[in-house]
Design an enzyme around this catalytic site. Structure first.
Site, PDB file in Angstrom:
ATOM      1  N   LEU A  52      -0.243   7.508   3.907  1.00  0.00           N
ATOM      2  CA  LEU A  52       0.807   6.999   4.960  1.00  0.00           C
ATOM      3  C   LEU A  52       1.837   6.123   4.123  1.00  0.00           C
ATOM      4  O   LEU A  52       3.232   6.679   4.581  1.00  0.00           O
ATOM      5  CB  LEU A  52       0.208   6.351   5.920  1.00  0.00           C
ATOM      6  CG  LEU A  52       1.122   5.623   6.994  1.00  0.00           C
ATOM      7  CD1 LEU A  52       1.924   6.744   7.849  1.00  0.00           C
ATOM      8  CD2 LEU A  52       0.562   4.649   7.875  1.00  0.00           C
TER       9      LEU A  52
ATOM     10  N   ASP B  41       2.370  -1.886  -4.413  1.00  0.00           N
ATOM     11  CA  ASP B  41       1.152  -1.405  -4.329  1.00  0.00           C
ATOM     12  C   ASP B  41       0.344  -2.140  -5.614  1.00  0.00           C
ATOM     13  O   ASP B  41       1.130  -2.695  -6.449  1.00  0.00           O
ATOM     14  CB  ASP B  41       1.118   0.224  -4.511  1.00  0.00           C
ATOM     15  CG  ASP B  41      -0.155   0.662  -3.962  1.00  0.00           C
ATOM     16  OD1 ASP B  41      -0.332   1.406  -2.874  1.00  0.00           O
ATOM     17  OD2 ASP B  41      -1.476   0.442  -4.684  1.00  0.00           O
TER      18      ASP B  41
ATOM     19  N   TYR C 159     -15.263  -1.442   8.359  1.00  0.00           N
ATOM     20  CA  TYR C 159     -13.825  -0.942   8.768  1.00  0.00           C
ATOM     21  C   TYR C 159     -13.371  -1.437  10.088  1.00  0.00           C
ATOM     22  O   TYR C 159     -12.329  -1.777  10.362  1.00  0.00           O
ATOM     23  CB  TYR C 159     -13.595   0.246   8.268  1.00  0.00           C
ATOM     24  CG  TYR C 159     -12.258   1.137   8.656  1.00  0.00           C
ATOM     25  CD1 TYR C 159     -11.265   0.682   7.780  1.00  0.00           C
ATOM     26  CD2 TYR C 159     -12.119   2.099   9.441  1.00  0.00           C
ATOM     27  CE1 TYR C 159      -9.871   1.191   7.953  1.00  0.00           C
ATOM     28  CE2 TYR C 159     -10.631   2.669   9.591  1.00  0.00           C
ATOM     29  CZ  TYR C 159      -9.727   2.308   8.930  1.00  0.00           C
ATOM     30  OH  TYR C 159      -8.497   2.719   8.974  1.00  0.00           O
TER      31      TYR C 159
ATOM     32  N   GLY D 148       1.002  -1.162   0.035  1.00  0.00           N
ATOM     33  CA  GLY D 148       0.134  -0.105   0.042  1.00  0.00           C
ATOM     34  C   GLY D 148       0.847   1.265   0.109  1.00  0.00           C
ATOM     35  O   GLY D 148       0.283   2.301   0.746  1.00  0.00           O
TER      36      GLY D 148
ATOM     37  N   GLY E 138      -0.401   4.736  -1.212  1.00  0.00           N
ATOM     38  CA  GLY E 138      -1.366   5.412  -0.276  1.00  0.00           C
ATOM     39  C   GLY E 138      -0.731   6.743   0.721  1.00  0.00           C
ATOM     40  O   GLY E 138       0.334   7.162   0.415  1.00  0.00           O
TER      41      GLY E 138
ATOM     42  N   LYS F 172     -10.804  -3.903  11.660  1.00  0.00           N
ATOM     43  CA  LYS F 172      -9.629  -3.333  12.539  1.00  0.00           C
ATOM     44  C   LYS F 172      -9.685  -4.190  13.750  1.00  0.00           C
ATOM     45  O   LYS F 172      -8.459  -4.647  14.082  1.00  0.00           O
ATOM     46  CB  LYS F 172      -9.517  -1.903  12.535  1.00  0.00           C
ATOM     47  CG  LYS F 172      -9.289  -1.023  11.215  1.00  0.00           C
ATOM     48  CD  LYS F 172      -7.751  -1.356  10.753  1.00  0.00           C
ATOM     49  CE  LYS F 172      -7.450  -0.727   9.277  1.00  0.00           C
ATOM     50  NZ  LYS F 172      -6.342  -1.121   8.935  1.00  0.00           N
TER      51      LYS F 172
HETATM   52  C1  AKB Z   1     -10.676   6.918   8.335  1.00  0.00           C
HETATM   53  O1  AKB Z   1     -11.256   7.918   8.324  1.00  0.00           O
HETATM   54  O2  AKB Z   1     -11.161   6.064   7.870  1.00  0.00           O
HETATM   55  C2  AKB Z   1      -9.279   6.809   8.674  1.00  0.00           C
HETATM   56  C3  AKB Z   1      -9.193   6.392  10.260  1.00  0.00           C
HETATM   57  C4  AKB Z   1      -9.442   7.259  11.305  1.00  0.00           C
HETATM   58  O3  AKB Z   1      -8.912   5.105  10.414  1.00  0.00           O
HETATM   59  N1  AKB Z   1      -8.729   7.934   8.496  1.00  0.00           N
END
Ligand code: AKB
Length: 317
Positions: free
Chosen positions: A13, A34, A141, A8, A11, A145
């Site tokens: 970061l 990537d 998301y 990645g 991206g 995580k």
């Molecule tokens: C997002 O907004 O999805 C990211 C995060 C806070 O993980 N920047």
């Protein structure tokens, strides 16, 4: 010496981390990868195309370049993930599980994997959310995580994989644009300000979120990765904190330096995501374990962002 691989790397970061790691270790020691074409800023060193869902391809690159450390950053962010939940789950989980399994098999030296403040949900305290607060995320998301954090801890506990992780807040930098996050507004706003345009914000004016300047994020990442193993007491992911502000507060900081800057508010679907996240984070374990301390506050970050974006957009560049 074994080399470093970054997935990645195109991206927000990834591109800055690649640049800094190449500065510190030499361009030939850091392989950027990537699924997309390399950015011009990544072409001073080696680049490989990798789809992180393809385990054989990751192994091939690791063998070819004699890789010892992997920064596995490839993932879908919060807002994009909500639009394609199956793909987000597959990319975020398969990518991590591939890297962890390879690390175990090939006895890689160290792995970095980014988690997020998105692991927290409405059940966690909003202000100065502690490391061990309830994690009941309401986004795909955040779920990916949280699961990823537990997989990291599992591979460390069970197989001794030295995997380390940070729960990043929203990251703000001038070198690359973020893509698909809920905190992206805090980068876009600076771009509009230097172009002399007004900014329409997709969050409400009082919606405060934890944020961090990219220079601090890169330092935190490398500091964590360079810390001796005995200092790492958290094998899920560390809370890290720097700044917390609302759209109205960042707009006020910009207005002090850009005369006549204007912001309007038109909250969209991302407001619900922001509402489920903390306003600010407590990062005591990161401070205690490996001396984490950010350098930038809202004012100094705003000064640096505006100065650098003006240079980027100035005619003749
Ligand atoms: C997002 O907004 O999805 C990211 C995060 C806070 O993980 N920047």
């Amino acid at each position: 010496m074994k080399k470093i691989l970054i997935t990645g790397a195109c991206g927000q970061l990834g591109s800055e981390l690649t640049e800094e790691l190449r500065k510190r270790h030499g361009a030939d020691q850091v392989v950027a990868s990537d699924i997309s074409e390399p950015k011009p800023s990544l072409t001073d060193g080696q680049f490989e195309h990798i789809d992180v869902m393809d385990r054989a391809r990751i192994e091939e690159v690791i063998d070819k370049h004699n890789i010892g450390t992997v920064y596995h950053l490839a993932a879908l962010l919060s807002a994009t993930a909500e639009k394609n939940i199956s793909f987000a789950w597959k990319l975020n989980m398969d990518g991590l599980l591939n890297v962890l399994a390879i690390a175990k098999e090939k006895k890689l030296h160290r792995i970095f994997w980014p988690s997020s403040i998105a692991v927290f949900g409405p059940d966690a305290p909003k202000d100065r959310t502690p490391q061990t607060a309830a994690c009941n995320p309401t986004t795909v998301y955040g779920i990916s995580k949280l699961a990823g954090e537990q997989w990291c801890a599992y591979f460390h506990r069970k197989f001794g994989v030295d995997v380390r992780s940070l729960r990043y807040p929203g990251l703000i930098g001038y070198k690359a644009l973020p893509g698909g996050g809920t905190t992206d507004y805090a980068v876009d706003i600076y771009h509009k300000a230097v172009k002399g345009e007004s900014f329409e914000c997709f969050l409400e004016k009082e919606s405060a979120l934890p944020m961090m300047y990219m220079a601090d994020a890169v330092n935190a990442t490398i500091d964590l990765m360079e810390a001796p193993s005995e200092k790492i007491s958290i094998r899920t992911s560390y809370n890290v904190s720097a700044i917390s502000f609302s759209p109205e507060e960042i707009a006020a900081a910009i207005s002090k330096q850009v005369e006549g800057f204007e912001i309007t508010y038109k909250p969209d679907h991302r407001q619900a995501i922001a509402d489920s996240w903390p306003n600010s984070i407590d990062d005591t374990p990161a401070q205690t374990d490996w001396n984490w301390k950010p350098a930038y506050d809202l004012e100094s970050m705003t000064g640096d962002m505006l100065k650098n974006l003006v240079l980027q957009f100035s005619p003749g560049d």
